[in-house]
Design an enzyme around this catalytic site. Structure first.
Site, PDB file in Angstrom:
ATOM      1  CB  CYS A   1      -3.243   1.406  -1.517  1.00  0.00           C
ATOM      2  SG  CYS A   1      -2.956   3.105  -1.992  1.00  0.00           S
TER       3      CYS A   1
ATOM      4  CB  CYS B   1      -0.989  -0.010   1.160  1.00  0.00           C
ATOM      5  SG  CYS B   1      -0.262   0.150   2.797  1.00  0.00           S
TER       6      CYS B   1
ATOM      7  CB  CYS C   1       3.094  -1.964  -7.548  1.00  0.00           C
ATOM      8  SG  CYS C   1       3.783  -3.303  -6.548  1.00  0.00           S
TER       9      CYS C   1
END
Length: 259
Positions: free
Chosen positions: A194, A120, A201
């Site tokens: 999230c 997250c 990412c």
């Protein structure tokens, strides 16, 4: 003769449609936006939206606004509702067909522990909660860690307290870490919790399975202290439900044979 169960019949009629079944199976793997479901099914957006509306009306699918782009919504399969609907359907047909979830498989000694990363933004609430709950429920049979794209200085105190009070887990000694510190690690699952971190990412080696759980940030729901704690209780419950249904997917990974 046993009376017909209208709820069971309605579920069968709803799920039997080929496109709705495809949407259910896609959402069983991850939360998606409409345009992603269009890409995955090859069907036009208006048709996808129509069938999503029917699934939402049944309570099998929910939607929430993206915290990254409020113009978008993430759709989520309520696996608990599906399990209950399947149980009612089986029981309506024959009492012996009632659905009972199987326990997660134990890990053979000859297999490598599956590796899971939860991500997250701040790595201070949602992802450490998920890390702690998965480690707790698998009793060390899964290699699990968490990290954030913009880690906070420390864990949110309400996340620490909720895990301690509700689950008997102490993560007070844990510190947030950056996703970049894991660049050399291989994961079997990378699960983002999230909407913001899903877009940033990094790629990890080994071709991990990418999964998204669109969980609202409990820290943004209310202020600190007792005022904010209900949001953390709710977030932890949401994450724990998803983890319980993740367990059966975490199959042991065969050890690589050295030449």
């Amino acid at each position: 003769m046993r009376p017909a169960d209208p709820a069971a019949s309605a579920f069968v009629q709803l799920a039997a449609h080929p496109l709705r079944w495809k949407l259910l199976t896609e959402l069983a793997a991850s939360d998606y936006r409409v345009r992603e479901l269009v890409e995955r099914t090859g069907q036009p957006q208006n048709l996808i939206s129509y069938h999503l509306r029917l699934l939402r009306g049944s309570g099998l699918v929910t939607a929430r606004r993206s915290s990254h782009d409020a113009r978008d919504s993430y759709y989520h399969l309520d696996v608990q509702q599906c399990a209950q609907a399947l149980a009612r359907t089986g029981s309506a047909l024959h009492p012996a067909l009632a659905f009972t979830p199987a326990p997660p498989p134990s890990l053979p000694r000859t297999a490598r522990r599956p590796a899971v990363l939860f991500a997250c933004t701040g790595n201070s609430a949602r992802s450490p909660i998920a890390e702690a709950l998965l480690r707790h429920r698998t009793n060390g049979q899964v290699e699990v860690t968490s990290a954030g794209s913009h880690p906070k200085p420390g864990l949110h105190p309400d996340a620490v307290q909720v895990l301690r009070e509700r689950h008997g887990i102490d993560i007070s000694g844990q510190r947030p870490r950056h996703l970049h510190t894991l660049n050399d690690r291989r994961f079997d699952y990378v699960i983002t919790l999230c909407d913001k971190v899903r877009e940033v990412c990094p790629d990890f080696g080994g071709n991990p399975r990418l999964v998204h759980w669109s969980i609202p940030d409990p820290a943004a729901a209310a202020g600190p202290g007792s005022t904010g704690r209900p949001a953390f209780v709710h977030a932890a419950a949401q994450i724990d439900t998803r983890i319980r249904y993740l367990l059966s997917l975490l199959a042991p990974v065969p050890q690589e044979v050295q030449p």
